[in-house]
Design an enzyme around this catalytic site. Structure first.
Site, PDB file in Angstrom:
ATOM      1  N   TYR A   1     -56.417 119.851  14.928  1.00  0.00           N
ATOM      2  CA  TYR A   1     -56.690 118.420  15.120  1.00  0.00           C
ATOM      3  C   TYR A   1     -57.683 117.933  14.052  1.00  0.00           C
ATOM      4  O   TYR A   1     -57.468 116.906  13.402  1.00  0.00           O
ATOM      5  CB  TYR A   1     -57.240 118.130  16.531  1.00  0.00           C
ATOM      6  CG  TYR A   1     -57.561 116.666  16.698  1.00  0.00           C
ATOM      7  CD1 TYR A   1     -56.552 115.737  16.956  1.00  0.00           C
ATOM      8  CD2 TYR A   1     -58.862 116.189  16.538  1.00  0.00           C
ATOM      9  CE1 TYR A   1     -56.836 114.375  17.057  1.00  0.00           C
ATOM     10  CE2 TYR A   1     -59.152 114.834  16.633  1.00  0.00           C
ATOM     11  CZ  TYR A   1     -58.136 113.936  16.896  1.00  0.00           C
ATOM     12  OH  TYR A   1     -58.415 112.590  16.983  1.00  0.00           O
TER      13      TYR A   1
ATOM     14  N   ARG B   1     -71.169 115.393  19.086  1.00  0.00           N
ATOM     15  CA  ARG B   1     -72.081 114.292  19.425  1.00  0.00           C
ATOM     16  C   ARG B   1     -71.464 113.310  20.424  1.00  0.00           C
ATOM     17  O   ARG B   1     -72.129 112.829  21.334  1.00  0.00           O
ATOM     18  CB  ARG B   1     -72.481 113.556  18.150  1.00  0.00           C
ATOM     19  CG  ARG B   1     -73.475 112.418  18.374  1.00  0.00           C
ATOM     20  CD  ARG B   1     -73.507 111.461  17.201  1.00  0.00           C
ATOM     21  NE  ARG B   1     -72.174 110.886  16.964  1.00  0.00           N
ATOM     22  CZ  ARG B   1     -71.811 110.271  15.852  1.00  0.00           C
ATOM     23  NH1 ARG B   1     -72.653 110.164  14.845  1.00  0.00           N
ATOM     24  NH2 ARG B   1     -70.590 109.782  15.721  1.00  0.00           N
TER      25      ARG B   1
ATOM     26  N   ARG C   1     -60.766 110.614  26.805  1.00  0.00           N
ATOM     27  CA  ARG C   1     -60.369 111.469  25.697  1.00  0.00           C
ATOM     28  C   ARG C   1     -61.373 112.594  25.568  1.00  0.00           C
ATOM     29  O   ARG C   1     -62.555 112.425  25.829  1.00  0.00           O
ATOM     30  CB  ARG C   1     -60.389 110.678  24.384  1.00  0.00           C
ATOM     31  CG  ARG C   1     -59.658 109.379  24.478  1.00  0.00           C
ATOM     32  CD  ARG C   1     -58.612 109.268  23.441  1.00  0.00           C
ATOM     33  NE  ARG C   1     -59.155 108.816  22.167  1.00  0.00           N
ATOM     34  CZ  ARG C   1     -58.512 109.051  21.040  1.00  0.00           C
ATOM     35  NH1 ARG C   1     -57.417 109.761  21.035  1.00  0.00           N
ATOM     36  NH2 ARG C   1     -58.989 108.582  19.915  1.00  0.00           N
TER      37      ARG C   1
ATOM     38  N   PHE D   1     -71.671 110.288  -2.873  1.00  0.00           N
ATOM     39  CA  PHE D   1     -70.620 109.885  -1.940  1.00  0.00           C
ATOM     40  C   PHE D   1     -70.259 111.031  -0.992  1.00  0.00           C
ATOM     41  O   PHE D   1     -70.068 110.809   0.211  1.00  0.00           O
ATOM     42  CB  PHE D   1     -69.382 109.424  -2.735  1.00  0.00           C
ATOM     43  CG  PHE D   1     -68.150 109.226  -1.908  1.00  0.00           C
ATOM     44  CD1 PHE D   1     -68.028 108.147  -1.047  1.00  0.00           C
ATOM     45  CD2 PHE D   1     -67.100 110.136  -1.984  1.00  0.00           C
ATOM     46  CE1 PHE D   1     -66.889 107.975  -0.280  1.00  0.00           C
ATOM     47  CE2 PHE D   1     -65.955 109.962  -1.216  1.00  0.00           C
ATOM     48  CZ  PHE D   1     -65.851 108.881  -0.359  1.00  0.00           C
TER      49      PHE D   1
HETATM   50  C1  RWZ Z   1     -63.998 108.547   4.025  1.00  0.00           C
HETATM   51  C2  RWZ Z   1     -62.251 107.724   2.432  1.00  0.00           C
HETATM   52  C3  RWZ Z   1     -61.603 106.330   9.354  1.00  0.00           C
HETATM   53  C4  RWZ Z   1     -61.732 107.921   4.795  1.00  0.00           C
HETATM   54  C5  RWZ Z   1     -60.166 108.274   8.877  1.00  0.00           C
HETATM   55  C6  RWZ Z   1     -61.958 108.200   6.242  1.00  0.00           C
HETATM   56  C7  RWZ Z   1     -59.583 108.278  10.228  1.00  0.00           C
HETATM   57  C8  RWZ Z   1     -60.728 109.450  11.981  1.00  0.00           C
HETATM   58  C9  RWZ Z   1     -61.463 110.718  11.973  1.00  0.00           C
HETATM   59  C10 RWZ Z   1     -61.275 107.111   7.005  1.00  0.00           C
HETATM   60  C11 RWZ Z   1     -66.109 111.151   8.435  1.00  0.00           C
HETATM   61  C12 RWZ Z   1     -65.626 110.291  10.719  1.00  0.00           C
HETATM   62  C13 RWZ Z   1     -64.661 109.139   8.700  1.00  0.00           C
HETATM   63  C14 RWZ Z   1     -64.635 112.432   9.969  1.00  0.00           C
HETATM   64  C15 RWZ Z   1     -63.666 111.327   7.964  1.00  0.00           C
HETATM   65  N1  RWZ Z   1     -59.745 109.474  10.951  1.00  0.00           N
HETATM   66  N2  RWZ Z   1     -62.836 110.594  11.605  1.00  0.00           N
HETATM   67  C16 RWZ Z   1     -62.632 108.065   3.796  1.00  0.00           C
HETATM   68  C17 RWZ Z   1     -61.019 107.324   8.436  1.00  0.00           C
HETATM   69  C18 RWZ Z   1     -65.862 111.550   9.895  1.00  0.00           C
HETATM   70  C19 RWZ Z   1     -64.874 110.423   7.863  1.00  0.00           C
HETATM   71  C20 RWZ Z   1     -64.441 109.526  10.152  1.00  0.00           C
HETATM   72  C21 RWZ Z   1     -63.430 111.689   9.436  1.00  0.00           C
HETATM   73  C22 RWZ Z   1     -63.186 110.385  10.220  1.00  0.00           C
END
Ligand code: RWZ
Length: 412
Positions: A169, A233, A243, A326
């Site tokens: 996942y 967290r 969920r 970044f």
């Molecule tokens: C950082 C370019 C919201 C894209 C992905 C991420 C959707 C949700 C899973 C965009 C840090 C929290 C944002 C772990 C990657 N999937 N959670 C760019 C996005 C943590 C980032 C968010 C995953 C994601």
């Protein structure tokens, strides 16, 4: 004045918005620029300070995945028609990304709803990106959509089934983000392909790194570290939403009930004492929910900490300072969040947050570079290991304590 100048010299890059000039010329780019600030508190600034040749590509990548996330996250809009949700997720890259006038109504809330109602603007900017970035964004959107669809069918009310399902996942929703970013950095000539390498954790699609020296092992671990930290967290928030992501194979070792919500049982608070865990006939079978919940929590913290060596290895291979910031800012914030969650009973009753002052210091460290960033990682690992050594955390004396100590030793 000198102080202000020095600060601007040091942090000027971090306050830059390299999308601004393109946004002034193109209203669709202006929409993306504005939307990014609205939907992402944590990523907007770090994305906007990226070099011009990367900034817009990563912004679009973020917004596309965020839109996909909005569909996955909406538990109301698709109630009773989960099949439609699955098809939407699977078709997103093929259908939505190529639709200049794409607009999805009735899904998501607030700014996320605005984003997908006006998704055509994102599709149009996507179309203007260089072929290399487009190919990556499209490919990752397809893979993530398919991965998310898989988990819509599976009932996640009590968490992922086992360690493999948990890792899978996290790979689908976050490891793939690391893969996509890595491929875009390299495609746009901002980093060289030494960042594509197998770390300690095996990338699921590369069981034999010798045959595939360029692979996404390190990038996948970076994503997993962020995602697992968030899952740990957000225990309570996710649970009340129906969920759960904590792996059953882990939490079932720490409770005799079949309910992950046991760890948040209200009787455990109030008096400030955790209630004893009762089995059949009211017999006390456990040391009390608190102790067991904390031991479970600490086991998941150990699992996440084991990803840190890969993450630091990836960061060490980056060449461009803005790309380094970044990548490093989310990683160092995750490390701080994880150490704050460690053995913390507040996680089961509310929200665990890191202090503003610490956040500022950690961001400064990423401007200073790998020396400062690694120092903070070592520092936090040392504190955690100390608590294990002193026996002041749950599970310290058993195998979980040993696992935590080993993971920290690899960081120190
Ligand atoms: C950082 C370019 C919201 C894209 C992905 C991420 C959707 C949700 C899973 C965009 C840090 C929290 C944002 C772990 C990657 N999937 N959670 C760019 C996005 C943590 C980032 C968010 C995953 C994601």
């Amino acid at each position: 004045f000198e102080v202000a100048a020095a600060l601007r010299f040091k942090f000027g890059g971090l306050l830059e918005n390299n999308m601004k000039s393109a946004a002034q010329e193109n209203p669709d780019v202006a929409f993306c620029d504005d939307m990014l600030t609205k939907v992402s508190r944590s990523f907007a600034a770090v994305i906007k300070q990226l070099p011009a040749g990367l900034c817009l590509d990563i912004c679009v990548f973020y917004l596309v995945l965020r839109a996909l996330d909005t569909v996955e996250d909406d538990m109301e809009a698709y109630k009773g028609r989960e099949h439609d949700k699955e098809s939407e997720l699977r078709a997103f890259g093929d259908k939505r990304l190529s639709d200049d006038n794409c607009s999805i109504h009735g899904v998501g809330a607030a700014d996320e709803a605005t984003l997908i109602q006006n998704f055509g603007a994102v599709s149009r900017v996507y179309k203007s990106l260089p072929e290399g970035s487009r190919e990556v964004i499209r490919d990752i959107t397809d893979k993530m959509g398919a991965g998310m669809a898989e988990y819509v069918a599976a009932d996640l009310g009590q968490g992922t089934v086992d360690q493999a399902a948990y890792d899978r996942y996290c790979h689908m929703v976050a490891g793939l983000v690391g893969e996509g970013l890595t491929r875009i950095f390299v495609a746009r000539g901002m980093e060289n392909d030494t960042i594509m390498a197998q770390g300690e954790r095996v990338w699921p699609f590369c069981p034999d790194p010798a045959k595939e020296p360029l692979n996404m092992g390190l990038a996948n671990s970076m994503g997993l570290f962020l995602q697992k930290t968030n899952i740990i967290r957000d225990y309570l928030e996710d649970y009340v939403d129906g969920r759960a992501f904590w792996p059953q194979s882990v939490w079932k070792k720490h409770t005799t009930t079949n309910d992950l919500g046991e760890f948040a049982r209200p009787t455990a608070h109030g008096a400030g004492v955790w209630a004893p865990l009762e089995g059949a006939g009211g017999k006390v079978v456990g040391k009390g929910v608190g102790e067991q919940a904390l031991t479970c929590l600490n086991e998941l913290v150990a699992d996440a900490l084991e990803l840190v060596p890969d993450s630091l290895e990836y960061l060490a291979r980056l060449r461009e300072p803005a790309v380094y910031r970044f990548c490093a800012i989310p990683q160092i914030m995750a490390m701080a969040t994880l150490s704050e969650c460690f053995n913390n009973p507040k996680l089961f009753t509310g929200v665990v947050k890191i202090r503003k002052g610490l956040t500022a210091r950690l961001i400064i460290a990423t401007v200073d570079g790998p020396g400062a960033v690694n120092w903070w990682f070592r520092q936090m690992a040392r504190e955690l290991a100390k608590s294990v050594r002193n026996g002041t955390c749950a599970g310290a004396a058993g195998p979980i304590g040993a696992r935590l100590a080993a993971a920290c030793a690899r960081i120190e």
